[in-house]
Design a protein around this motif. Structure first.
Motif, PDB file in Angstrom:
ATOM      1  N   GLY A   1       0.797  -1.222   0.000  1.00  0.00           N
ATOM      2  CA  GLY A   1       0.000   0.000   0.000  1.00  0.00           C
ATOM      3  C   GLY A   1       0.825   1.264   0.000  1.00  0.00           C
ATOM      4  N   LEU A   2       1.991   1.198   0.622  1.00  0.00           N
ATOM      5  CA  LEU A   2       2.838   2.383   0.732  1.00  0.00           C
ATOM      6  C   LEU A   2       3.921   2.464  -0.337  1.00  0.00           C
ATOM      7  N   ASN A   3       4.274   1.334  -0.949  1.00  0.00           N
ATOM      8  CA  ASN A   3       5.434   1.307  -1.838  1.00  0.00           C
ATOM      9  C   ASN A   3       5.173   0.830  -3.264  1.00  0.00           C
ATOM     10  N   ASP A   4       4.158   0.027  -3.475  1.00  0.00           N
ATOM     11  CA  ASP A   4       3.903  -0.509  -4.807  1.00  0.00           C
ATOM     12  C   ASP A   4       3.151   0.524  -5.652  1.00  0.00           C
ATOM     13  N   ASP A   5       3.336   0.457  -6.951  1.00  0.00           N
ATOM     14  CA  ASP A   5       2.530   1.266  -7.863  1.00  0.00           C
ATOM     15  C   ASP A   5       1.153   0.610  -7.902  1.00  0.00           C
ATOM     16  N   CYS A   6       0.185   1.212  -7.263  1.00  0.00           N
ATOM     17  CA  CYS A   6      -1.124   0.573  -7.085  1.00  0.00           C
ATOM     18  C   CYS A   6      -2.167   1.012  -8.107  1.00  0.00           C
ATOM     19  N   GLY A   7      -1.739   1.609  -9.209  1.00  0.00           N
ATOM     20  CA  GLY A   7      -2.686   1.998 -10.241  1.00  0.00           C
ATOM     21  C   GLY A   7      -3.496   0.821 -10.761  1.00  0.00           C
ATOM     22  N   TRP A   8      -2.886  -0.346 -10.815  1.00  0.00           N
ATOM     23  CA  TRP A   8      -3.563  -1.562 -11.285  1.00  0.00           C
ATOM     24  C   TRP A   8      -4.757  -1.905 -10.410  1.00  0.00           C
ATOM     25  N   LEU A   9      -4.687  -1.513  -9.163  1.00  0.00           N
ATOM     26  CA  LEU A   9      -5.717  -1.864  -8.189  1.00  0.00           C
ATOM     27  C   LEU A   9      -7.064  -1.230  -8.517  1.00  0.00           C
ATOM     28  N   TYR A  10      -7.032  -0.102  -9.213  1.00  0.00           N
ATOM     29  CA  TYR A  10      -8.256   0.646  -9.475  1.00  0.00           C
ATOM     30  C   TYR A  10      -8.693   0.583 -10.932  1.00  0.00           C
TER      31      TYR A  10
ATOM     32  N   ASP B   1      -9.693  -1.735 -14.576  1.00  0.00           N
ATOM     33  CA  ASP B   1     -10.669  -2.765 -14.911  1.00  0.00           C
ATOM     34  C   ASP B   1     -10.044  -4.150 -15.002  1.00  0.00           C
ATOM     35  N   ASP B   2      -8.713  -4.204 -15.065  1.00  0.00           N
ATOM     36  CA  ASP B   2      -8.035  -5.498 -15.154  1.00  0.00           C
ATOM     37  C   ASP B   2      -8.158  -6.254 -13.839  1.00  0.00           C
ATOM     38  N   GLU B   3      -8.087  -7.560 -13.930  1.00  0.00           N
ATOM     39  CA  GLU B   3      -8.119  -8.382 -12.730  1.00  0.00           C
ATOM     40  C   GLU B   3      -6.737  -8.942 -12.420  1.00  0.00           C
ATOM     41  N   TYR B   4      -5.704  -8.248 -12.878  1.00  0.00           N
ATOM     42  CA  TYR B   4      -4.342  -8.716 -12.692  1.00  0.00           C
ATOM     43  C   TYR B   4      -3.679  -7.982 -11.538  1.00  0.00           C
ATOM     44  N   LEU B   5      -2.911  -8.716 -10.749  1.00  0.00           N
ATOM     45  CA  LEU B   5      -2.135  -8.124  -9.668  1.00  0.00           C
ATOM     46  C   LEU B   5      -0.776  -7.680 -10.191  1.00  0.00           C
ATOM     47  N   SER B   6      -0.140  -6.780  -9.475  1.00  0.00           N
ATOM     48  CA  SER B   6       1.257  -6.480  -9.773  1.00  0.00           C
ATOM     49  C   SER B   6       2.072  -7.719  -9.404  1.00  0.00           C
TER      50      SER B   6
END
Length: 63
Positions: free
Chosen positions: A13-22, A24-29
């Motif tokens: 939450g503090l260090n990863d690029d979390c753009g993927w989280l929001y 439409d893709d269902e893929y994790l970093s």
């Protein structure tokens, strides 16, 4: 310090690029997928917990 799922979620939450989280893709970093594998969680669980952590910290969607 011992590794734990809550600490891993906090680190993501503090260090990863979390753009993927929001998106439409269902893929994790890659880092989030590693957390899911290491701690035996589903990708959906990691995403839910990570969203909740970021909301609690006031980090929003970070796009």
């Amino acid at each position: 310090m011992r590794a734990s799922y809550p600490r891993a979620i906090a680190w993501l939450g503090l260090n990863d690029d979390c753009g993927w989280l929001y998106g439409d893709d269902e893929y994790l970093s890659v880092a989030a997928a590693l957390v899911a594998d290491l701690f035996g969680k589903t990708p959906a669980k990691v995403a839910r917990d990570l969203r909740a952590f970021r909301e609690k910290e006031g980090l929003g969607d970070a796009r």
